[in-house]
Write an enzyme that holds these catalytic residues in place. Structure first.
Site, PDB file in Angstrom:
ATOM      1  N   HIS B 266     -10.476  37.057   9.519  1.00  0.00           N
ATOM      2  CA  HIS B 266     -11.062  35.860   8.898  1.00  0.00           C
ATOM      3  C   HIS B 266     -12.415  35.497   9.531  1.00  0.00           C
ATOM      4  CE1 HIS B 266      -7.815  34.581   6.196  1.00  0.00           C
ATOM      5  NE2 HIS B 266      -6.986  35.043   7.102  1.00  0.00           N
ATOM      6  N   ASP B 329      -4.226  35.192  12.068  1.00  0.00           N
ATOM      7  CA  ASP B 329      -3.440  35.583  10.905  1.00  0.00           C
ATOM      8  C   ASP B 329      -4.154  36.634  10.061  1.00  0.00           C
ATOM      9  OD1 ASP B 329      -5.350  33.524  10.499  1.00  0.00           O
ATOM     10  OD2 ASP B 329      -4.608  33.296   8.442  1.00  0.00           O
ATOM     11  N   GLU B 330      -3.363  37.330   9.287  1.00  0.00           N
ATOM     12  CA  GLU B 330      -3.850  38.178   8.196  1.00  0.00           C
ATOM     13  C   GLU B 330      -4.938  39.151   8.624  1.00  0.00           C
ATOM     14  OE1 GLU B 330      -3.006  35.396   4.325  1.00  0.00           O
ATOM     15  OE2 GLU B 330      -4.944  35.150   5.282  1.00  0.00           O
ATOM     16  N   ASN B 331      -4.825  39.662   9.803  1.00  0.00           N
ATOM     17  CA  ASN B 331      -5.743  40.722  10.200  1.00  0.00           C
ATOM     18  C   ASN B 331      -5.056  42.053   9.952  1.00  0.00           C
ATOM     19  OD1 ASN B 331      -7.736  42.328  11.410  1.00  0.00           O
ATOM     20  ND2 ASN B 331      -6.578  42.278  13.347  1.00  0.00           N
TER      21      ASN B 331
END
Lengths: 692, 692
Positions: B266, B329-331
């Site tokens: 992000h 998150d969401e890496n």
């Protein structure tokens, strides 16, 4: 003037059908749009319609040609974002690579003043064809004005959003077109000022007159004399950083920011921290009432001028505008009369009265302003034989003082007629002209009349209500100051005003959206129907009667029905138009008859439904007599309609009884007037007239 | 718990009569109020009613007793101003001279933490009698919470405004009650944050989680690394002065401000100015799409940690809160997979996968945070065997990860279930509990569950619409986190939510007032009746389907019907309740029948009237199929009502035809769902059922 603006509108029909958007719902788009379909405000100097329409699609782009700078690009990007929002279309914010591929070409000659100036060239021309729109201006500020016109031209129909073919050449009639906001009586946070600056730019106003000091508040940070703002503001003041931010915001929109420091009167708040500046011994407290108060700076002591030199010098560095407003109004000099030192000073200097003493004061202040590179402007009281010729007169009592000043060679601006805090309708402000018909000024003298300013005095406005006191009426004043003097059709003004009003909402203005908020709080409920009906038919009392009828202090909440109700009731105007229509349809009396009857029924039901609402909401207690009046008026109205329907004249006795009820209903309550009474009166009188 | 909250409400009647205000319109005030008349949210831990009522008049005053400081006095003054506004009464802002003469006595033991802290004692008690109200708290923050309860108790009847006699002892169930606002995807100016902080305080939330960086924007000024905000934000960022102002504003309201810097994923916006931090060669551009993107910081290079030490150190000094959120998150690690240097590093260090690599990264970041005196919190992905025990786990995928973390001895907070951007109704968030029924945690483990946060992810919110996505639903989440776990009556929650919702308006929240603004802009008219009817019956599609159905970028305008429409349609909820009522009244089918029929007629007329509106407003084109569905659904509904009235079952064929029409109407269009379809379906099925 290439075209005429006396577009004949079927006003009554428009009103009755509640049509605001002037674009026909059905039928083919005419090859050439009609002038009466344009929603421009202020109306440009000349508008010529031509064939064609320029579609707004997701391919929309803007190119610049000639001069371009950050300010221009920022304004183009902002216009594009507004266009995107209004058309619900994703538009690129990047400038077009080539002029030929652009939807809109903005061609500027030069940047103009980096600090907005009275002498700025604001003219522009705008030509729109099937292929392209072309905006040409001498300066970036001229281009800004044209971009606003561009946005106002956007229309929609079944084929999509578009601009009609048009050729516009435009420039302002007056160079000084202002809005005064008094944040002394009630502080308004920066975001309120910003959204109002946005609205000003949208209607091409170019002076924000920031009334920064009052008996009730000293609202600007002084690093030299911090007790001014620290003790004089209840903590509600603008830091110098915030001032710079507001000035930058205004500058980006081509708006001058002129500060006012009102002296020698209206200065109680100065004296809280610095009682030694006053003409009577302290201590002083921040004033909480409305009115004219005695405290005034002492014009006889050198110390005062040393202080003002320091303070005004600091402000002169903070505010880049060429002008500084020193107020000068409503100083009755009572403190002066009672101060023996001041009286001795006057005797010694041969100063014959307080007016002359104030003139003496003004001369000292003028020297200070000149030292700091500022031109002086003050309220008309400063006019005096000793006043230097480069001072500017701000007329608040009437155009006569403006003419007098012009005759003597002073420049002046007009605010008499533009006092929006008096709660008069837009139509009344609209007819006030800085150069009225039949004025006795020579051509040379008229050049001294530089324009005017709407004045939002702050006694009874909060951040929640202020927009509704400024807008949309100020747009009509903006038109008076920008457009040719023969743009005077009131019906067409109102038609356009309604459109502009809801376009202002996209800029964050709250004059519409906060109305139900106030009503919901009053009703303590989401269900406000009957209350909304009542509120739509009343207006706050005019002039300064509110304070007499419903005394409050500056610390009082502005959350009553009088605060929710707005000036210039649209419902009453529409109702009046229907009544005119009905009465013009004698002896049939059929036109709008059922609409009028329906209105009366809605009012009657609202009057009844209000009772239990008021029970639950003690804050509405004061509205109880208004609810009763509404019930009475609608009952009288329904009977009148029945008489008019049957063809039998009503008995005189009936008429007199109803008229006396109306007299009662016409009396203000809770500082509110039921403004439909005059129309109902006409119906009652007509109902009792012998039929032919 | 001294009383029960399962107050039995005549829900259907309430809904049908559109009563929001629960105070009876008529009849004598009961000696003791009923619990079901209180509009408290969140509901206090214990409430005991007692006889008497405390009148609110213009003599209202507050005294402090024991400890008092500026923060307490400011909060008392602010409460008094709100009370004045709500009661339309001028109230003195000066504290009462004597305790005995005060309407409200606020008794505080101590100031509590000067920086709001997780360990703050927020408990208070409030006793109201005929004579006086007495608020007792250990800390100033506890007193603030009590002042909000005090304001929520204000009611009105024919005798005036008053507070019912009551004895309240209150403290929060969870210490961490937050709202995340993502200003990375869409920037929100400071005034948006401030009004939301006001609303948070009103419902006793105490953590503002400021999600400051995203692929789509880096929104905080860094003096050390200015290319972060200058190149990563389109100029839309908070200066450090503004950050301090927001923190001071939150502190004054007893709210912690926890910043989030989301790394290593992000992070596109970081790399625009500093591409050398990335795991792939630049250049990088600010991301304009929604979704999960590849750019990630390179965890293998010392340079990164030096940079983070500098940057996070700067931020640690700016943000006083004990916690710093590092996202995490969401890496997906796609850049890592493709980078040979990173792969070599992993091999060399024995790091087996990307998750382990991120754990390595987190350990380095943790050291940096510890060096700067901060505790680390991150999204649940950071959970890993190597994670130190003093890190906090922020669960976004479900309470299971919270339980897992607790088992391992980590503290955690819950956001799964509180994702308000998913557009689910308040009732759904309301049942999500950080400690759900049947959880397998030990008493010791449950202590690790510190609370939760509502998350306002910013893909599809503008300053104009964001409040309507946060409020009023977040007030229900606030209640879940504050009130006893057995406060679960959904009907009563909605009753109170409606009242709290319009009370939030007094703080400037725009969730109600901006709704007609969006509709007026879409319609290009003040006359939005039919459009409003449609908008009230649709909701944006749930989860993240909006982006699939109606792709936009972060630069797109958020002015469409999907933006005007709101979650949790109140009209649909009321309609569903009426249908339940009608069907429960079998075989008469009389209850609410005429109300339901009237609703169908209104919908039918709106469906018809929308056509010409859409002609004039191309931005509404996408609503055309919805208008048709509305017409179809109302026609089907009217027929169903007719069958139910006549007592004859509808033919199966009719039923199947109508149900297939409803299937079509149930399909989302323009990313909107017609949420009354399930209720109409019930009517149609019932209409075709054989009668007994």
């Amino acid at each position: 003037m290439k075209t005429t603006y006396s577009v004949k509108l079927v006003l009554l029909l428009t009103l009755a059908l509640n049509i605001v958007s002037p674009v026909p719902a059905q039928g083919p788009t005419p090859a050439v749009a009609e002038l009466g379909q344009l929603n421009l405000m202020p109306m440009p100097a000349t508008v010529e319609l031509q064939p064609g329409r320029l579609a707004i699609t997701d391919k929309f782009s803007v190119a610049t040609k000639g001069y371009a700078d950050d300010r221009l690009r920022t304004n183009i990007a902002r216009m594009t974002r507004r266009l995107a929002g209004r058309t619900v279309t994703t538009l690129s914010l990047d400038l077009a690579a080539a002029e030929s591929s652009a939807t809109l070409v903005v061609q500027c000659e030069r940047g103009g003043s980096s600090i907005p100036s009275l002498n700025e060239d604001e003219s522009y021309s705008l030509e729109i064809t099937d292929q392209q729109a072309r905006l040409v201006a001498s300066t970036v500020v001229g281009a800004m004005r044209g971009l606003e016109t561009f946005l106002q031209l956007v229309q929609g129909d079944r084929e999509g959003y578009y601009l009609p073919g048009v050729r516009i050449h435009d420039q302002p009639r007056f160079a000084w077109r202002g809005l005064l906001i008094d944040i002394g009586r009630h502080y308004q946070p920066p975001e309120v000022l910003k959204r109002n600056l946005d609205a000003m730019a949208a209607v091409k106003l170019n002076v924000f007159h920031w009334h920064l000091t009052e008996d009730q508040g000293f609202r600007v940070e002084s690093k030299k004399f911090p007790k001014l703002h620290l003790l004089g503001s209840d903590g509600l003041y603008y830091t110098q950083d915030q001032v710079r931010e507001i000035i930058a915001y205004a500058t980006e929109r081509g708006i001058r920011v002129m500060p006012e420091f009102d002296i020698p009167g209206h200065s109680t708040s100065w004296l809280v921290g610095y009682p030694e500046l006053g003409s009577a011994p302290g201590s002083y407290k921040i004033e909480r009432a409305a009115g004219i108060f005695e405290p005034a700076l002492d014009p006889t002591r050198d110390q005062i001028y040393k202080f003002l030199d320091g303070f005004l010098g600091e402000m002169a560095a903070l505010f880049p505008d060429a002008y500084m407003h020193i107020g000068g109004d409503e100083n009755e000099g009572k403190q002066w009369d009672r101060n023996p030192q001041i009286q001795a000073f006057m005797k010694q200097k041969g100063i014959k009265d307080n007016h002359a003493l104030q003139a003496y004061f003004n001369q000292q202040v003028l020297k200070i302003l000149q030292k700091h590179g500022k031109k002086m402007i003050g309220w008309e009281e400063i006019l005096h034989p000793d006043l230097p010729r480069d001072a500017v007169i701000h007329s608040w009592r009437g155009p006569a003082s403006l003419a007098e000043a012009a005759k003597k060679g002073y420049n002046g601006i007009l605010s008499a007629g533009y006092y929006i805090d008096l709660i008069y309708p837009a139509s009344q402000h609209y007819v006030a002209d800085p150069l009225p018909d039949g004025n006795a000024m020579t051509a040379e003298e008229t050049k001294h009349v530089m324009g005017g300013e709407a004045t939002m005095w702050g006694e009874w406005v909060s951040p929640e209500t202020i927009d509704s006191r400024i807008w949309p009426r100020t747009a009509a004043i903006a038109e008076r100051l920008w457009s040719p003097r023969n743009v005077t059709d009131i019906a067409d003004m109102y038609r356009r005003l309604a459109v502009i009003s809801h376009q202002l909402e996209e800029l964050g203005l709250t004059h519409e959206r906060n109305y139900p908020v106030l009503l919901r709080r009053l009703a303590n409920s989401d269900h406000i129907g009957p209350l909304r009906t009542l509120a739509s038919l009343v207006e706050p009392v005019k002039e300064y009667r509110r304070y007499q009828m419903r005394p409050q202090t500056m610390l009082s909440p502005l959350t009553g029905l009088v605060d929710a109700a707005r000036p210039d009731s649209e419902a009453a105007r529409q109702f009046a138009a229907m009544v005119e229509g009905l009465l013009s349809d004698a002896p049939r009396f059929q036109l709008y008859r059922s609409d009028i009857r329906d209105s009366f029924k809605i009012w009657r039901d609202a009057g009844i439904a209000l009772d239990p609402m008021i029970e639950r909401a003690p804050g509405l207690q004061e509205a109880r007599p208004l609810a009763k009046n509404l019930a009475d008026v609608s009952a009288a109205g329904l009977e009148a309609i029945n008489y008019l329907s049957t063809g039998t004249a009503a008995p005189t006795q009936w008429r007199d009884l109803q008229l006396s009820k109306l007299d009662e209903a016409a009396k203000p309550k809770a500082a509110l007037e039921l403004v439909v009474v005059p129309s109902v009166r006409k119906l009652i009188i007509a109902a009792a007239e012998p039929r032919k």
